[in-house]
Structure formats: structure tokens, C-alpha cells
Write a protein that holds these residues in place. Structure first.
Motif, PDB file in Angstrom:
ATOM      1  N   ASN A  73       0.820  -1.233   0.000  1.00 17.28           N
ATOM      2  CA  ASN A  73       0.000   0.000   0.000  1.00 17.28           C
ATOM      3  C   ASN A  73       0.845   1.270   0.000  1.00 17.28           C
ATOM      4  O   ASN A  73       0.386   2.328   0.442  1.00 17.28           O
ATOM      5  N   MET A  74       2.076   1.158  -0.487  1.00 14.42           N
ATOM      6  CA  MET A  74       2.917   2.339  -0.632  1.00 14.42           C
ATOM      7  C   MET A  74       2.604   3.072  -1.931  1.00 14.42           C
ATOM      8  O   MET A  74       2.774   4.283  -2.038  1.00 14.42           O
ATOM      9  N   VAL A  75       2.179   2.330  -2.933  1.00 16.78           N
ATOM     10  CA  VAL A  75       1.827   2.877  -4.246  1.00 16.78           C
ATOM     11  C   VAL A  75       0.405   2.453  -4.575  1.00 16.78           C
ATOM     12  O   VAL A  75       0.040   1.287  -4.379  1.00 16.78           O
ATOM     13  N   ASP A  76      -0.394   3.398  -5.074  1.00 13.50           N
ATOM     14  CA  ASP A  76      -1.762   3.096  -5.500  1.00 13.50           C
ATOM     15  C   ASP A  76      -1.763   2.614  -6.934  1.00 13.50           C
ATOM     16  O   ASP A  76      -0.940   3.057  -7.756  1.00 13.50           O
ATOM     17  N   CYS A  77      -2.692   1.720  -7.234  1.00 13.46           N
ATOM     18  CA  CYS A  77      -2.804   1.176  -8.592  1.00 13.46           C
ATOM     19  C   CYS A  77      -4.275   1.121  -8.971  1.00 13.46           C
ATOM     20  O   CYS A  77      -5.109   0.650  -8.185  1.00 13.46           O
ATOM     21  N   PRO A 116       3.162  11.740  -0.848  1.00 14.53           N
ATOM     22  CA  PRO A 116       3.847  11.709   0.452  1.00 14.53           C
ATOM     23  C   PRO A 116       2.894  11.577   1.639  1.00 14.53           C
ATOM     24  O   PRO A 116       3.219  10.907   2.617  1.00 14.53           O
ATOM     25  N   SER A 117       1.730  12.208   1.565  1.00 15.09           N
ATOM     26  CA  SER A 117       0.805  12.167   2.697  1.00 15.09           C
ATOM     27  C   SER A 117       0.359  10.736   2.998  1.00 15.09           C
ATOM     28  O   SER A 117       0.285  10.328   4.158  1.00 15.09           O
ATOM     29  N   LYS A 118       0.080   9.969   1.959  1.00 15.29           N
ATOM     30  CA  LYS A 118      -0.338   8.583   2.177  1.00 15.29           C
ATOM     31  C   LYS A 118       0.830   7.748   2.703  1.00 15.29           C
ATOM     32  O   LYS A 118       0.654   6.892   3.566  1.00 15.29           O
ATOM     33  N   LEU A 147       3.274   8.796   4.529  1.00 14.36           N
ATOM     34  CA  LEU A 147       3.465   9.119   5.933  1.00 14.36           C
ATOM     35  C   LEU A 147       2.427   8.417   6.800  1.00 14.36           C
ATOM     36  O   LEU A 147       2.739   7.899   7.873  1.00 14.36           O
ATOM     37  N   HIS A 148       1.190   8.379   6.303  1.00 16.75           N
ATOM     38  CA  HIS A 148       0.129   7.676   7.024  1.00 16.75           C
ATOM     39  C   HIS A 148       0.450   6.181   7.126  1.00 16.75           C
ATOM     40  O   HIS A 148       0.257   5.557   8.184  1.00 16.75           O
ATOM     41  N   ALA A 149       0.943   5.608   6.030  1.00 11.28           N
ATOM     42  CA  ALA A 149       1.298   4.180   6.024  1.00 11.28           C
ATOM     43  C   ALA A 149       2.425   3.910   7.014  1.00 11.28           C
ATOM     44  O   ALA A 149       2.435   2.895   7.715  1.00 11.28           O
ATOM     45  N   ARG A 150       3.383   4.845   7.070  1.00  8.48           N
ATOM     46  CA  ARG A 150       4.496   4.695   8.011  1.00  8.48           C
ATOM     47  C   ARG A 150       3.988   4.712   9.443  1.00  8.48           C
ATOM     48  O   ARG A 150       4.373   3.877  10.269  1.00  8.48           O
TER      49      ARG A 150
END
Length: 232
Positions: free
Chosen positions: A85-89, A102-104, A106-109
Motif C-alpha cells: 500500500n505504498m503505491v496506489d494502482c 507523500p501524505s499517504k 506518511l500515514h502508512a508509516r
């Protein structure tokens, strides 16, 4: 300010990629050159630097030239980022489109950190519970002279019991219950023998009438002993 902002997010993403890479290292991490972690970090930079949407063919062109990622591994690295879920597809028509912000990331982190902290907390609780169980199990099991003596006595009693059971097995046939069971079995067996004896005499009688054979000829043909008769 703009440069500091992106540096902050890139550091966050690198830390997140480091956490998630542990479960997806596989064979890629064993190859020469860039490690899987480095490839994932550099590929994330492609998305953050451009803030654009790409197709796989675009990434396959950009990643080797600008980030030094081996062409044969681009698809696998990209898929590992999608799986984490680091990259959307998104599939549009017959093509897949990829993007990341970056916002996503950071949320994933943060989500990953929370998950790891939860696992650490649970592990600590399990450790504390096991330590208590171990301490409880030690009570009364200290290696004292009295305990050693009791253990030896227990072992001797176990060996004696084994010997007695073996001795008892020798006299099992004299057990009244076993003898009674044997008598019942003998009665059933004798009844079965009598039924088969009836059957043999019936067949001999039918054969004599049908073919006019005498007893000796029938006995010889069917292997019946001369002294064949009912059991007493």
C-alpha cells in the motif's frame, strides 16, 4: 522550505520502506547491486519527485535510467510497493496506472509503526506471562537432597511396577474372568464345528443319492478323513 519539506517526506518514506521490506526481501535482495530496500526507496522518489501518474511501461523506462534499478526487477519492485500500500494502482480500460503521494506514505508509516508497537506490547505481555509461569513451575522443584531421594524412590517403584505387570501377565490365563471367557468361546466354537459337520454329512448324503457314490469314494474325492465325525 520546499527542499526541506521534500527531504522530510523522503526520510519518512525511507523508514517506512525499511519496515515493510523485511517481509518482501525474497530473492531480489540476494541479487548483486542495489538491495531491494534501495530499489523501493528510489522508485518511491520517482513518484514523489514528479507527483505524476505512470503506467508500468513508463516506470520501466525511468527507473533504470534515472535510478539505476535493473530493468528485469522493476515490475517486481513496483508490485511489492503496491502490495504494501505504498503505491496506489488503478486499472483503466486495459492499462494499470500507478501513483503515490507523500501524505499517504506518511500515514502508512505511522500505521506500520503503530502495528509494530502493538506487536512489541503483546510480545512483552507474553514474555511476562511466561516468566511468571516459569517461576511458578520452579516452586517445589528445587534440586534438594530430599527431592533427589524421592525421585530415585519413584523411579525404583516404577521399575518394580513394570516387573509386577510382566509377572502378572504370565498368570493371565488363570484369571477367573479370562477362563470364563475362554469357556464361552469354546462353546461358540464347538457349535460352529457341529454346524459345519452337519453340512459335510448333508453334502455326502446328497452326493450318494445323486451319483450313487459310496462313502469311501466321496471321502477320497473331497479329502474327508475316515474318522470324520462330531466332536464330543
Amino acid at each position: 522550505m520546499h527542499s526541506e519539506f521534500w527531504n522530510y517526506y523522503l526520510i519518512s518514506i525511507k523508514q517506512t520502506v525499511t519496515l515493510s521490506t523485511q517481509k518482501t526481501s525474497g530473492d531480489l535482495s540476494k541479487k548483486k547491486g542495489l538491495s531491494l530496500e534501495e530499489k523501493r526507496t528510489r522508485m518511491m522518489e520517482i513518484f514523489f519527485d514528479s507527483k505524476d501518474v505512470f503506467q508500468l511501461k513508463d516506470i520501466e523506462k525511468i527507473a533504470p535510467k534515472s535510478k539505476g534499478i535493473a530493468p528485469m526487477t522493476v515490475k517486481e519492485v513496483l508490485q511489492s510497493l503496491v502490495d504494501d500500500n505504498m503505491v496506489d494502482c488503478e486499472r483503466v480500460g486495459t492499462s494499470n496506472y500507478y501513483w503515490a503521494f507523500p501524505s499517504k506514505a506518511l500515514h502508512a508509516r505511522n500505521h506500520k509503526l503503530e502495528e509494530l508497537q502493538k506487536q512489541i506490547s503483546e510480545a512483552k505481555q507474553r514474555k511476562a506471562s511466561l516468566e511468571k509461569a516459569v517461576e511458578k513451575a520452579k516452586v517445589g522443584r528445587q534440586d534438594t537432597k530430599e527431592r533427589s531421594s524421592l525421585l530415585k524412590e519413584l523411579q525404583a517403584l516404577r521399575e518394580e511396577r513394570t516387573q509386577l505387570q510382566a509377572e502378572l501377565e504370565k498368570y493371565r490365563e488363570c484369571d477367573p474372568e479370562v477362563v470364563e471367557e475362554m469357556k464361552k468361546s469354546n462353546v461358540i466354537a464347538k457349535e460352529a464345528v457341529s454346524r459345519w459337520t452337519d453340512n459335510v454329512f448333508a453334502i455326502k448324503s446328497w452326493t450318494k443319492k445323486k451319483f450313487a457314490f459310496d462313502n469311501s469314494r466321496i471321502d477320497k474325492a473331497f479329502g474327508i478323513p475316515e474318522d470324520f465325525d462330531y466332536m464330543d
